[in-house]
Each structure stands twice: as structure tokens, then as C-alpha cells.
Design a protein around this motif. Structure first.
Motif, PDB file in Angstrom:
ATOM      1  N   LYS A 147       0.816  -1.220   0.000  1.00  0.00           N
ATOM      2  CA  LYS A 147       0.000   0.000   0.000  1.00  0.00           C
ATOM      3  C   LYS A 147       0.851   1.272   0.000  1.00  0.00           C
ATOM      4  N   ASP A 148       1.977   1.249   0.678  1.00  0.00           N
ATOM      5  CA  ASP A 148       2.853   2.431   0.686  1.00  0.00           C
ATOM      6  C   ASP A 148       3.417   2.706  -0.704  1.00  0.00           C
ATOM      7  N   GLN A 149       3.757   1.650  -1.421  1.00  0.00           N
ATOM      8  CA  GLN A 149       4.259   1.816  -2.786  1.00  0.00           C
ATOM      9  C   GLN A 149       3.162   2.340  -3.718  1.00  0.00           C
ATOM     10  N   LEU A 150       1.955   1.875  -3.499  1.00  0.00           N
ATOM     11  CA  LEU A 150       0.847   2.247  -4.378  1.00  0.00           C
ATOM     12  C   LEU A 150       0.451   3.716  -4.227  1.00  0.00           C
ATOM     13  N   LYS A 151       0.783   4.317  -3.095  1.00  0.00           N
ATOM     14  CA  LYS A 151       0.431   5.724  -2.868  1.00  0.00           C
ATOM     15  C   LYS A 151       1.130   6.659  -3.845  1.00  0.00           C
TER      16      LYS A 151
END
Length: 208
Positions: free
Chosen positions: A102-106
């Protein structure tokens, strides 16, 4: 000849015209909740010739795209992963299966997809195309040109077919026999001349 004419008029012409007219409708979908890559499932194993992309923006719908790796259809994904610093040795197989957290997708606030029945036709992330590309004005003009060229060829072919059929029918009505010309090239030339005469038989003076 009839088959070729039908292919030109009812396959090639509509296809080129459709490409010339097509306007990509991109849907901006966010937030990006899933971006994962895996091989195509094949029973209890995987077919490693096919790379499967899954993109999800909500808990309901998953958009998919399959890439055939021997044809290098996945190269843009490799470029994308290279830019992210995820892929460093140009060996995407070493990363599969891959799923971003999820952090990468932000980081991917701008994700646009053109799709049909949940199957991705084109997808771009932060303006980088992972699949497909934007059609240029030159390409659109080329498709319009091909539409006109093949339309003319198709109509001329249809005109030739009608003229040749009429020539055979007239010959049969006059002689009761089918028109047989052993030389195929001579037959085509004779049929073409007949079309140019406006479907009129050539008047020959009787020899004395």
C-alpha cells in the motif's frame, strides 16, 4: 476474386475506418489498491510464457491483462519497473510473483485505464503507458488513407467481377456454352477490356 473483393470491402475497409475513428476513453481510477504480476495459471502450475497483470481500484472490480512474453509484449512493464528501481538486472522473471504494498501504491496517483469487459486495452500510470499507446495524428491520417485506398480497390474489384459475370452470361445466352479461355491472363485482360467498354460486347466486322 469474389472472396478477395468481399474481404476488402467488408473486412479491411471497416477495420481501417474503425481505427481511424477510434477515440480512447480513459477512465481515471483511484486510489490504486492492487498492482500485481504473476504467470498465467495452468491447472496446478503456471504457464511462464504468459505474464498476467492484475489492477484493482476497489474491493469489487479487478482489471486484467495478459502479456505474451516470447513476443516481448511485457517490455513496457520492465521499463516501468526499472524506473521504479524495482528491477535492476532486466530479468523480470526473478520478481514474479510481484505485488506492490500500500505504501508503494500511494505514489501512483494518476492511473488511467481504457478497458473492455474488465480486460485492459490500454493502461498508463503517471502518464507512462504500460500497455498500448496514444494514436498520433499521422497514424490516424494513415488509417483514413488506407480506408480510401482499399475502398477504391474494393469497388474496382466489384465492378470487374460484375463485368466478368455479365460477359459470361451474355456468351452463354448467345452460344449455349460456357465461356472457356484457357489462358487465365488472357481471360482477365478480356474481362478488363469488357468492363472498360461499359459492359458492351466488342463489335467485329465479318471477314470476307
Amino acid at each position: 476474386m469474389i472472396g478477395v473483393t468481399f474481404c476488402i470491402l467488408f473486412l479491411f475497409v471497416p477495420e481501417f475506418y474503425s481505427k481511424a475513428q477510434k477515440q480512447d476513453v480513459f477512465v481515471s481510477l483511484k486510489p490504486l489498491q492492487e498492482f500485481s504480476l504473476t504467470y498465467l495459471p495452468n491447472g496446478k502450475s503456471f504457464d511462464k510464457r504468459y505474464l498476467k497483470l492484475f489492477v484493482k481500484f476497489d474491493s469489487v472490480t479487478t482489471y486484467k491483462k495478459t502479456f505474451y512474453m516470447p513476443d516481448k509484449e511485457h517490455e513496457k512493464i520492465e521499463i516501468f519497473l526499472n524506473q521504479l528501481g524495482v528491477l535492476k538486472e532486466n530479468n523480470i522473471r526473478s520478481l514474479i510473483p510481484l505485488s506492490f504494498n500500500k505504501d508503494q501504491l500511494k505514489k501512483y496517483s494518476t492511473v488511467e485505464v481504457a478497458y473492455l469487459n474488465k480486460s485492459i486495452e490500454k493502461i498508463k500510470i503517471n502518464r507512462f503507458f504500460l500497455k498500448g499507446k496514444k494514436i498520433t495524428s499521422i497514424e490516424r491520417l494513415m488509417y483514413y488513407t488506407l480506408t480510401v485506398v482499399f475502398s477504391v480497390i474494393g469497388l474496382l474489384s466489384a465492378w470487374f467481377v460484375v463485368g466478368s459475370a455479365k460477359l459470361h452470361i451474355e456468351h452463354y445466352q448467345k452460344t449455349g456454352e460456357t465461356l472457356e479461355i484457357n489462358n487465365l491472363i488472357a481471360a482477365k485482360i478480356e474481362g478488363f477490356k469488357y468492363v472498360l467498354r461499359g459492359f458492351k460486347s466488342e463489335n467485329k466486322e465479318s471477314e470476307i
